[in-house]
Scaffold this active site. Structure first.
Site, PDB file in Angstrom:
ATOM      1  NE  ARG A  26     -18.665  -8.109  32.010  1.00 10.85           N
ATOM      2  CZ  ARG A  26     -17.588  -8.889  32.061  1.00 10.85           C
ATOM      3  NH1 ARG A  26     -17.720 -10.199  31.988  1.00 10.85           N
ATOM      4  NH2 ARG A  26     -16.396  -8.361  32.200  1.00 10.85           N
ATOM      5  CG  HIS A  79      -9.317 -14.533  32.016  1.00 11.57           C
ATOM      6  ND1 HIS A  79      -9.514 -14.052  33.285  1.00 11.57           N
ATOM      7  CD2 HIS A  79      -8.569 -15.669  32.168  1.00 11.57           C
ATOM      8  CE1 HIS A  79      -8.908 -14.842  34.175  1.00 11.57           C
ATOM      9  NE2 HIS A  79      -8.324 -15.828  33.518  1.00 11.57           N
ATOM     10  CB  ALA A 118      -5.367   1.290  39.812  1.00 14.78           C
TER      11      ALA A 118
HETATM   12  P1  OAD Z   1     -11.842  -9.191  41.315  1.00 11.89           P
HETATM   13  O1  OAD Z   1     -13.172  -8.514  41.244  1.00 11.89           O
HETATM   14  O2  OAD Z   1     -11.801 -10.550  41.913  1.00 11.89           O
HETATM   15  O3  OAD Z   1     -10.803  -8.285  42.139  1.00 11.89           O
HETATM   16  C1  OAD Z   1     -10.611  -6.937  41.838  1.00 11.89           C
HETATM   17  C2  OAD Z   1      -9.552  -6.364  42.800  1.00 11.89           C
HETATM   18  O4  OAD Z   1      -9.371  -5.011  42.459  1.00 11.89           O
HETATM   19  C3  OAD Z   1      -9.944  -6.435  44.272  1.00 11.89           C
HETATM   20  O5  OAD Z   1      -8.874  -6.979  45.036  1.00 11.89           O
HETATM   21  C4  OAD Z   1     -10.188  -4.960  44.650  1.00 11.89           C
HETATM   22  O6  OAD Z   1      -9.777  -4.646  45.962  1.00 11.89           O
HETATM   23  C5  OAD Z   1      -9.280  -4.246  43.647  1.00 11.89           C
HETATM   24  N1  OAD Z   1      -9.723  -2.872  43.327  1.00 11.89           N
HETATM   25  C6  OAD Z   1     -10.967  -2.352  43.287  1.00 11.89           C
HETATM   26  N2  OAD Z   1     -10.955  -1.069  42.935  1.00 11.89           N
HETATM   27  C7  OAD Z   1      -9.644  -0.743  42.728  1.00 11.89           C
HETATM   28  C8  OAD Z   1      -8.963   0.448  42.358  1.00 11.89           C
HETATM   29  N3  OAD Z   1      -9.612   1.595  42.097  1.00 11.89           N
HETATM   30  N4  OAD Z   1      -7.619   0.417  42.258  1.00 11.89           N
HETATM   31  C9  OAD Z   1      -6.920  -0.714  42.515  1.00 11.89           C
HETATM   32  N5  OAD Z   1      -7.522  -1.871  42.888  1.00 11.89           N
HETATM   33  C10 OAD Z   1      -8.860  -1.897  42.975  1.00 11.89           C
HETATM   34  O7  OAD Z   1     -11.247  -9.175  39.824  1.00 11.89           O
HETATM   35  P2  OAD Z   1     -10.082 -10.061  39.204  1.00 11.89           P
HETATM   36  O8  OAD Z   1      -9.067 -10.399  40.237  1.00 11.89           O
HETATM   37  O9  OAD Z   1      -9.637  -9.379  37.970  1.00 11.89           O
HETATM   38  O10 OAD Z   1     -12.515 -14.327  35.103  1.00 11.89           O
HETATM   39  O11 OAD Z   1     -10.869 -11.362  38.807  1.00 11.89           O
HETATM   40  C11 OAD Z   1     -10.171 -12.410  38.183  1.00 11.89           C
HETATM   41  C12 OAD Z   1     -11.102 -13.155  37.279  1.00 11.89           C
HETATM   42  O12 OAD Z   1     -12.252 -13.571  38.012  1.00 11.89           O
HETATM   43  C13 OAD Z   1     -11.683 -12.352  36.138  1.00 11.89           C
HETATM   44  O13 OAD Z   1     -10.825 -12.225  35.012  1.00 11.89           O
HETATM   45  C14 OAD Z   1     -12.918 -13.122  35.788  1.00 11.89           C
HETATM   46  C15 OAD Z   1     -13.424 -13.385  37.177  1.00 11.89           C
HETATM   47  O14 OAD Z   1     -14.239 -14.474  37.352  1.00 11.89           O
HETATM   48  C16 OAD Z   1     -13.340 -14.898  34.210  1.00 11.89           C
HETATM   49  O15 OAD Z   1     -14.435 -14.445  33.939  1.00 11.89           O
HETATM   50  C17 OAD Z   1     -12.760 -16.121  33.558  1.00 11.89           C
END
Ligand code: OAD
Length: 240
Positions: free
Chosen positions: A61, A113, A225
């Site tokens: 990563r 995080h 976004a």
């Molecule tokens: P997720 O992968 O769970 O969610 C990403 C979100 O972004 C989804 O709802 C997609 O629909 C949306 N998405 C994708 N492409 C997009 C775009 N071009 N524009 C806008 N939205 C878009 O990621 P997080 O919610 O960030 O934690 O995950 C939260 C945490 O879970 C992370 O920080 C990580 C993970 O496990 C740790 O590692 C502690």
């Protein structure tokens, strides 16, 4: 939307904001967690039992984040513009471990995080910039301990960083905006409730699709976004 131009704003970002910069999200097709058991790469127990697997996951990563094609996109830059031009306080809280908000110029930023480009020594507790691969033989530049370095990200079972500062800002916010996060992971997924219950804040979700807790927001804007965030922020700044 009309809110006082001195109103404090809290923005939460997740992996979706960096997707169009070339970094994978966690969940869904092709996501980082696809085919991986999270607890095998992102937990303190995994690091104790199989540090090589953990190091290798984060080395890949880190290498990806540092490749020349990875750059902030229009959504990161729009948030920097908001911080610069909004007369009230803007706190940006990110769940992302990448450094794209910094590269876009954001300053009032909390990495709840942790940060992929930081290493932490579990022996002397120093934290420093680390851009190369890390392994079980890596030497701490501060105390010279061997094999005591870990990536400075928050793993499952660990407490996110600076929660006291974040909670205080949420309690006082007049506007809370959540961008690019699926709402799967707490405490971040609960920020909308803290903001709306404490200060009756306006709460906005901006995401590709409705998140798990979309019904808790006053309003949602859906689309990539790089388009939705600059559009939302320019409307907000037009109202100053
Ligand atoms: P997720 O992968 O769970 O969610 C990403 C979100 O972004 C989804 O709802 C997609 O629909 C949306 N998405 C994708 N492409 C997009 C775009 N071009 N524009 C806008 N939205 C878009 O990621 P997080 O919610 O960030 O934690 O995950 C939260 C945490 O879970 C992370 O920080 C990580 C993970 O496990 C740790 O590692 C502690």
């Amino acid at each position: 939307m009309k809110i006082s131009n001195t109103a404090p704003i809290v923005i939460l970002t997740g992996a979706g904001i960096s997707k169009e910069s070339g970094l994978d999200t966690f969940r869904g097709n092709g996501g980082l967690w696809e085919g991986i058991r999270v607890e095998e790469v992102a937990s303190p127990i995994a690091f104790q039992k199989t540090p090589d697997i953990v190091h290798s996951f984060y080395n890949k990563r880190r290498e990806r984040l540092l490749s020349p094609d990875i750059k902030p996109n229009a959504a990161h830059y729009a948030l920097e513009k908001l911080e610069k031009e909004w007369p009230g306080e803007v706190l940006l809280v990110t769940q992302n471990v990448d450094d794209l908000h910094e590269r876009a110029g954001s300053k009032n930023l909390i990495h709840m995080h942790g940060e992929l480009l930081n290493a932490r020594c579990v022996s002397c507790h120093h934290i420093f910039l680390w851009k190369k691969d890390m392994d079980t033989q890596s030497i701490c530049p501060n105390c010279t301990a061997v094999g005591a370095l870990r990536v400075n990200v928050v793993w499952f079972g660990e407490i996110p960083l600076m929660m006291d500062v974040i909670e205080n800002a949420l309690i006082n916010a007049a506007l809370f905006v959540s961008i690019g996060t699926s709402g799967n992971v707490y405490p971040a997924a609960g920020f909308v409730q803290v903001a709306s219950r404490s200060n009756d804040a306006r709460t906005i979700e901006i995401n590709l699709e409705p998140s798990l807790n979309a019904d808790q927001f006053s309003k949602g804007y859906y689309g990539p976004a790089s388009e939705t965030v600059p559009d939302f922020i320019s409307k907000l700044l037009d109202n100053i």
